[in-house]
Design an enzyme around this catalytic site. Structure first.
Site, PDB file in Angstrom:
ATOM      1  N   ARG A  61       0.806  -1.215   0.000  1.00  0.00           N
ATOM      2  CA  ARG A  61       0.000   0.000   0.000  1.00  0.00           C
ATOM      3  C   ARG A  61       0.847   1.276   0.000  1.00  0.00           C
ATOM      4  O   ARG A  61       0.643   2.168  -0.817  1.00  0.00           O
ATOM      5  CB  ARG A  61      -0.891   0.047   1.262  1.00  0.00           C
ATOM      6  CG  ARG A  61      -2.167  -0.693   1.177  1.00  0.00           C
ATOM      7  CD  ARG A  61      -2.533  -1.200   2.561  1.00  0.00           C
ATOM      8  NE  ARG A  61      -1.558  -2.205   2.930  1.00  0.00           N
ATOM      9  CZ  ARG A  61      -1.734  -3.502   2.686  1.00  0.00           C
ATOM     10  NH1 ARG A  61      -2.832  -3.924   2.158  1.00  0.00           N
ATOM     11  NH2 ARG A  61      -0.793  -4.373   3.006  1.00  0.00           N
ATOM     12  N   THR A  62       1.781   1.380   0.944  1.00  0.00           N
ATOM     13  CA  THR A  62       2.490   2.646   1.143  1.00  0.00           C
ATOM     14  C   THR A  62       3.321   3.006  -0.089  1.00  0.00           C
ATOM     15  O   THR A  62       3.265   4.132  -0.589  1.00  0.00           O
ATOM     16  CB  THR A  62       3.381   2.562   2.401  1.00  0.00           C
ATOM     17  OG1 THR A  62       2.579   2.118   3.490  1.00  0.00           O
ATOM     18  CG2 THR A  62       3.985   3.904   2.736  1.00  0.00           C
ATOM     19  N   LYS A  89      25.162  -4.693  -0.693  1.00  0.00           N
ATOM     20  CA  LYS A  89      26.598  -4.819  -0.982  1.00  0.00           C
ATOM     21  C   LYS A  89      27.430  -4.153   0.107  1.00  0.00           C
ATOM     22  O   LYS A  89      28.619  -3.900  -0.072  1.00  0.00           O
ATOM     23  CB  LYS A  89      26.922  -4.165  -2.327  1.00  0.00           C
ATOM     24  CG  LYS A  89      26.217  -4.775  -3.517  1.00  0.00           C
ATOM     25  CD  LYS A  89      26.687  -4.064  -4.783  1.00  0.00           C
ATOM     26  CE  LYS A  89      25.920  -4.547  -5.994  1.00  0.00           C
ATOM     27  NZ  LYS A  89      26.210  -3.691  -7.159  1.00  0.00           N
ATOM     28  N   ARG A 111      11.565   3.945   3.845  1.00  0.00           N
ATOM     29  CA  ARG A 111      11.085   2.954   4.821  1.00  0.00           C
ATOM     30  C   ARG A 111      12.272   2.076   5.195  1.00  0.00           C
ATOM     31  O   ARG A 111      12.985   1.574   4.315  1.00  0.00           O
ATOM     32  CB  ARG A 111       9.964   2.101   4.232  1.00  0.00           C
ATOM     33  CG  ARG A 111       9.637   0.898   5.119  1.00  0.00           C
ATOM     34  CD  ARG A 111       8.406   0.170   4.678  1.00  0.00           C
ATOM     35  NE  ARG A 111       7.205   0.910   5.017  1.00  0.00           N
ATOM     36  CZ  ARG A 111       5.984   0.375   5.025  1.00  0.00           C
ATOM     37  NH1 ARG A 111       5.814  -0.885   4.710  1.00  0.00           N
ATOM     38  NH2 ARG A 111       4.946   1.103   5.343  1.00  0.00           N
ATOM     39  N   HIS A 139       5.130   6.008  11.768  1.00  0.00           N
ATOM     40  CA  HIS A 139       4.634   5.872  10.395  1.00  0.00           C
ATOM     41  C   HIS A 139       3.667   7.047  10.199  1.00  0.00           C
ATOM     42  O   HIS A 139       2.450   6.876  10.147  1.00  0.00           O
ATOM     43  CB  HIS A 139       3.919   4.524  10.267  1.00  0.00           C
ATOM     44  CG  HIS A 139       3.604   4.104   8.860  1.00  0.00           C
ATOM     45  ND1 HIS A 139       3.691   4.948   7.782  1.00  0.00           N
ATOM     46  CD2 HIS A 139       3.183   2.910   8.367  1.00  0.00           C
ATOM     47  CE1 HIS A 139       3.344   4.291   6.687  1.00  0.00           C
ATOM     48  NE2 HIS A 139       3.029   3.060   7.022  1.00  0.00           N
TER      49      HIS A 139
END
Ligand code: NCD
Length: 325
Positions: A61-62, A89, A111, A139
């Site tokens: 969703r986000t 890496k 995120r 959030h």
């Protein structure tokens, strides 16, 4: 919090916003709610701007709604996910941020599993940083779209009784919502077994939340007279080797799950919310999730409108969208 780019603003935490700023963002989001009904869903306010979605954790969703929000404002949207990022890496988040900065983006939506990741990037960024979830910390865009959904259905947020039920311990959604709802004048009940309730959570926003937040360890008590019931998933991925916090999922579902029977404890016109992803039959029964009181998919729709407002605020400093025609 302002970045060094003139007019640009970070959105790291609801703690950085006061009530009137939150209302401004919600009002700004209202402008874009009806755009979804238009055949052509495109404005031009961010034409020529670049938004990078930098996602180190899974998201449906986000990430999608930030991408859609950017595109509906005519910005270029670029997605980087953990599997393709150079952190795999060995590059640090700060080095990744510096390298992306060298390409002159206007905003980075980040995120990350580390609580504090967005704040860390924001410290030195010349672009606007938007927190799309940092570990168990916050959030903020979810809380803003939740407030928009509540306001749409109840006409206001002030004075409402909102129950947040489930895995509060591991939930950044709960933390941002506690702050956002308290700042908007709602009362919040946190409902969970002791083992999923972080100690001192009611003090997260100091005196404001101490006065507005009530802790409940029984579902019936927590839902009694609630206007809004917000259910949370058990976030197993954040348990990280901890001892089990409840006997088993069936037991948790029986004592803290929302069904047609337990929803009756809340007010007859209470709405049911969930940030997703839903675990059907665990925290919420399919009958309730698909029933007339659920506004779960409307939360998703609000997500696009509110993130359009947040991107404009971040890059332009405030509303700036003009219809394409
Ligand atoms: C939430 C998250 O990632 O914090 N989901 C979301 O953004 N809609 C909640 C969750 O994962 O349970």
């Amino acid at each position: 919090m302002r970045s060094v780019t003139s007019g640009a603003r970070h959105l790291v935490s609801i703690a950085d916003l006061d009530g009137s700023e939150i209302v401004r963002i919600l009002d700004h989001g209202d402008r874009y709610w009806s755009l979804a009904d238009e055949p052509i869903k495109k404005l031009t306010s961010l034409r020529g701007r670049t938004v990078i979605n930098l996602f180190y954790e899974n998201s449906t969703r986000t990430r999608t709604s930030f991408e859609l929000a950017a595109k509906r404002l005519s910005a270029e949207a670029i997605n980087i996910s953990s599997s393709s990022a150079s952190t795999s890496k060995g590059e640090s988040l700060l080095d990744t941020g510096r390298n992306l900065q060298a390409m002159h983006p206007d905003a980075i939506v980040v995120r990350h599993s580390f609580g504090g990741a967005a704040a860390m990037l924001a410290k030195t960024a010349s672009y606007a940083v938007i927190n799309a979830g940092d570990g168990q910390h916050e959030h903020p865009t979810q809380a803003l779209l939740d407030a928009a959904t509540i306001r749409r259905h109840k006409g206001k947020v002030e004075g409402l009784e909102v129950a947040i039920v489930g895995d509060i311990q591991h939930s950044r959604v709960a933390r941002s919502n506690i702050l956002c709802l308290s700042k908007l004048g709602a009362r919040v009940r946190l409902v969970a077994p002791m083992t999923l309730m972080p100690r001192g959570i009611e003090l997260i926003g100091g005196d404001l939340t101490r006065e507005r937040v009530r802790i409940c360890h029984r579902l019936e008590e927590g839902l009694d007279g609630a206007d809004v019931v917000m259910m949370l998933r058990v976030q197993h991925e954040r348990f990280d080797g901890e001892a089990p916090r409840f006997p088993n999922t069936r037991e948790l579902s029986r004592t803290f799950g929302l069904s047609e029977r337990t929803l009756q404890f809340a007010k007859p016109d209470a709405i049911v919310m969930h940030p997703g992803p839903i675990n059907r039959g665990v925290e919420v029964s399919p009958q309730v999730a698909d029933g007339p009181r659920a506004v779960i998919l409307q939360q998703v729709s609000w997500g696009v409108a509110i993130r359009m407002a947040i991107l404009e605020r971040a890059i332009l400093g405030g509303p700036g969208g003009q219809p394409d025609a």
